[in-house]
Design a protein around this motif. Structure first.
Motif: not given
Length: 825
Positions: A7-8, A39-40, A55-56, A60-63
């Motif tokens: 999606d991202v 994210m931090l 967690l979701k 999404n921040c990682i993605r």
């Protein structure tokens, strides 16, 4: 809110990213800062494992960061880069106002996420808050038990490792000519980190995860490539992350006396073989004046426990043998997918890195009871992949591994043991069942050189060095193997071939050293090879009498002749046809840095069809005898040797239109730099001495045959007896037709008598005194030149790029510069 990486990547397109990066740079920086700050904050929440919504958001921040970072390293349309501004320039952090550097903080946070309880590792206790706990994920090196990770832990590790690879991918966006000199700050932050506990846990986690054995169920040796198992996907990402960390070194310091630029090294195709321009191992001349070192390399070098070496060796062998069995299975032949081999390539790279960085591991591999099995499996993959340009990287990696192992005398000695061909498919097995591993090695070298593939040119030096390093220990080489080795020397020692490229002299020197070692140390132990050398004595005398003007004339005549031939019959045309096979994505690594010989190999011997030096002109007509007309095994061997010569001659067509300023122009000074140093005198002296005795033995065999024939003719009514004797002689002629002679209609083969004499003390006494010319047994070591480092780095990142194309393409549509991406669409 996006639910998956797909999606991202679908919502945030390359066009959108480039538009904001190029036209609104401040907004792009703010976007990166905001996503990282979020994210931090989520990472620091103690109740993160208990809150699915958080967690979701964290995922999404990682993605999003994984999607954006490759475009940070990519050059803008005006040629500039925003990497320094976005990642490595200190600025106020959103919210707190304190100064921070995004790149440093992002690398540290990503590594912490790999060891966050409830996210990437299981909670130590039920309901434990999210804490960073450096521990090893799987059992193996440094750990005796596994953490028992859940599917969610595995999935989160995959996404976090993708971000880690994206953070370190700057190398892909640097031209190959500058890839050694330009630092990768993201990789440097990880590899040169002062936190030794973190480095050790990350190293062991990646190493053990990459070698983790998956459950096979029914244990069918076949892997369905249409759906990638999450554990296999994690193993692949872990192995790739491990590679780039073990491979990375800081750029050479300007004050290094022996530093060589990639542009300079590119001028010499085989620079990696030149001790003057290479280092003894993969530890290149680096900025070690500061005392810094790559801790991943340092910890790998400290491994010493036998059980850990057994774990590494056993699992690397397992990965290779699983693929080998899969290739030979019925299911694989019926449902084979058009995708590259995933794990064998990575397994061979891991083996090479471990061997290079830990001398004790090499000793363990050499002494291991399965070392010869490993040798056979590696040769299988070379033979299985040399016709496929997509597997050229793997073939070259294996050639470096074998060359490195050949530096150990114990390994070279073990190659004299009998070779079991049962592990090979029928099309790779040799007719002679009594071969040694050394026989199979030389036959493999002959096969690859005979193929004359342009993309295998860098491999040929390693293969010839392999034979050269093993030669002081060769024993009982078979007759077919000896003939192939001599046939190879005939091609490489031809004058036109020598002057066609400057690096061909190196190949010649390696082969001359093979024969020099044999005549000084192993003459009695190799009667077949000595006999073949005597029959091809003219090759050595031709080399001794080398004339540059004559060689130039021969080369010019051959090029003119070949320019008139139909190009469809040349090896160059065959190679171009095979390289045009449709692939989803074909990567041509480091094309701008590596020399042209990697694409235009073999000028492999430009000898004409009329020049047959593989015969036996050194012997008299009686010793050479007459070839039988029957189609025998020897006929097949001769056909193979003719194929080598033909492919070598035909390849000249690929260079009939040389680019101005690029064609090699040999000079008398160049010839004088290598010809006087060749140890030809002792070799020729030995062959001349043996030729006299072999002629004498041949005469005796003929006299005995005449006498026997005359006696049989004096017996009346004994025609039946005479006829009954013919099959035995004919059988000898069939076995060794190259030395059969015909005396009064009776076919006579002197080979058994000659071979018997060559095995006796009489042969030793017939040899001239060689004490003064005795060469020192010393292997040619493997070095790492800048050009080789560029190739290896390009190979690693091209594999990472290719695996990242699916399922959604991390680096797809980005402008990589380290290698060329060719698409069939």
């Amino acid at each position: 809110m996006p639910d998956s990486p797909h999606d991202v990547f679908a919502l945030v397109t390359p066009t959108d990213i480039r538009r904001i990066r190029d036209n609104a740079q401040e907004n792009f920086i703010k976007l990166m800062d905001k996503v990282f700050d979020r994210m931090l904050m989520l990472k620091g929440m103690r109740d993160l494992p208990k809150n699915p919504a958080n967690l979701k958001q964290l995922l999404n921040c990682i993605r999003i960061l994984t999607r954006l970072i490759p475009f940070v390293y990519e050059a803008c349309p005006d040629g500039t880069s925003i990497e320094e501004i976005v990642l490595w320039t200190s600025r106020p952090r959103p919210g707190s106002g304190a100064d921070y550097t995004l790149g440093k903080q992002l690398v540290s946070a990503t590594i912490d996420l790999l060891f966050t309880s409830g996210f990437t590792i299981p909670s130590a206790t039920v309901g434990e808050d999210a804490v960073v706990r450096y521990t090893i994920w799987e059992n193996g090196v440094g750990q005796t038990s596994s953490l028992g990770s859940s599917k969610e832990n595995v999935s989160n590790r995959i996404e976090t490792l993708r971000l880690l690879l994206a953070l370190c991918c700057k190398t892909m966006y640097v031209p190959p000519a500058r890839s050694v000199a330009v630092p990768n700050k993201g990789l440097h932050k990880i590899a040169y980190n002062a936190n030794k506990k973190m480095v050790l846990c990350l190293l062991c986690s990646l190493l053990n995860t990459s070698l983790k054995q998956s459950a096979q169920g029914w244990a069918i040796p076949y892997r369905n490539t249409t759906v990638l198992d999450p554990n296999n996907e994690l193993s692949l990402y872990a192995m790739q992350a491990l590679f780039i960390m073990l491979e990375y070194q800081t750029p050479p310091t300007r004050s290094s006396k022996n530093s060589v630029t990639p542009a300079q090294s590119a001028e010499a195709p085989d620079a990696e073989d030149d001790a003057a321009t290479s280092t003894p191992s993969m530890v290149l001349l680096t900025g070690t004046e500061t005392g810094a070192q790559n801790l991943f390399r340092a910890f790998v070098a400290k491994l010493h426990r036998p059980q850990e070496f057994d774990y590494l060796t056993g699992n690397i062998m397992r990965l290779l043998e699983e693929t080998m069995r899969s290739n030979l299975s019925i299911l694989a032949s019926v449902t084979k997918q058009p995708t590259r081999h995933v794990m064998p390539q990575e397994a061979t790279i891991l083996l090479w890195l471990l061997l290079e960085n830990n001398s004790r591991f090499r000793e363990h591999v050499v002494d291991h009871n399965r070392s010869l099995r490993l040798f056979s499996v590696l040769l299988y993959f070379m033979l299985n992949g040399y016709n496929d340009p997509a597997q050229s990287g793997m073939v070259r990696t294996i050639s470096h591994i074998l060359h490195y192992l050949s530096e150990d005398s114990k390994f070279a000695t073990r190659l004299m043991q009998p070779f079991d061909q049962s592990i090979l498919p029928s099309n790779m097995r040799l007719v002679d069942a009594s071969l040694t591993h050394a026989d199979f090695m030389i036959n493999t070298v002959f096969t690859l050189l005979r193929s004359s593939k342009p993309y295998l040119t860098p491999v040929y030096s390693n293969l010839l060095l392999l034979v050269r390093n093993v030669s002081p220990y060769l024993t009982q080489i078979s007759q077919p193997t000896a003939d192939k080795l001599i046939s190879l020397f005939d091609i490489i020692s031809s004058p036109a071939f020598i002057i066609s490229e400057p690096y061909h002299v190196r190949w010649l020197i390696y082969l001359i050293e093979v024969f020099d070692y044999v005549v000084h140390y192993r003459a009695v132990d190799n009667p077949h090879l000595m006999y073949s050398m005597v029959k091809a004595r003219s090759c050595f005398t031709r080399l001794k009498e080398f004339n540059l003007d004559k060689a130039k004339g021969e080369l010019a005549a051959l090029r003119e002749k070949k320019s008139k031939l139909d190009l469809t019959r040349t090896i160059g045309h065959s190679a171009s046809q095979s390289s045009d096979v449709a692939l989803d994505t074909q990567l041509t690594t480091a094309s701008a840095a590596l020399p042209d010989h990697s694409r235009n190999i073999a000028q492999l011997a430009e000898t004409s069809a009329d020049d047959n030096h593989t015969g036996s002109p050194a012997l008299s007509d009686k010793a050479r005898g007459k070839r039988p007309e029957a189609g025998t095994l020897a006929t097949q061997e001769a056909a193979e040797q003719s194929a080598l010569a033909a492919s070598s001659r035909a390849s000249v067509a690929s260079s009939k239109k040389p680019v101005a300023g690029q064609q090699f122009q040999p000079s008398p000074e160049w010839v004088f730099s290598w010809l006087p140093d060749l140890p030809l005198d002792p070799i020729i002296a030995v062959l001349d001495s043996l030729a006299i005795h072999i002629d004498r033995i041949t005469d005796e065999v003929q006299k005995d045959a005449k006498l026997a024939s005359a006696q049989s003719e004096t017996v009346p009514g004994d025609d039946v007896k005479r006829d009954s004797q013919l099959p035995d002689d004919s059988q000898h002629a069939t076995d060794t037709p190259q030395t059969s002679t015909e005396t009064d209609g009776v076919s006579v083969d002197p080979t058994p008598a000659v071979i018997h004499w060559l095995c006796t003390d009489a042969m030793t006494k017939a040899l001239p005194d060689l004490e003064e010319s005795m060469p020192e047994i010393r292997p040619r070591l493997q070095g790492m030149s800048p050009a080789l480092i560029v190739w290896f780095r390009s190979l690693l990142w091209s594999l990472i790029y290719a695996s990242g194309m699916k399922p959604f393409g991390i680096w797809k549509n980005t402008h990589v510069r380290l290698f060329v991406v060719k698409s069939t669409h």
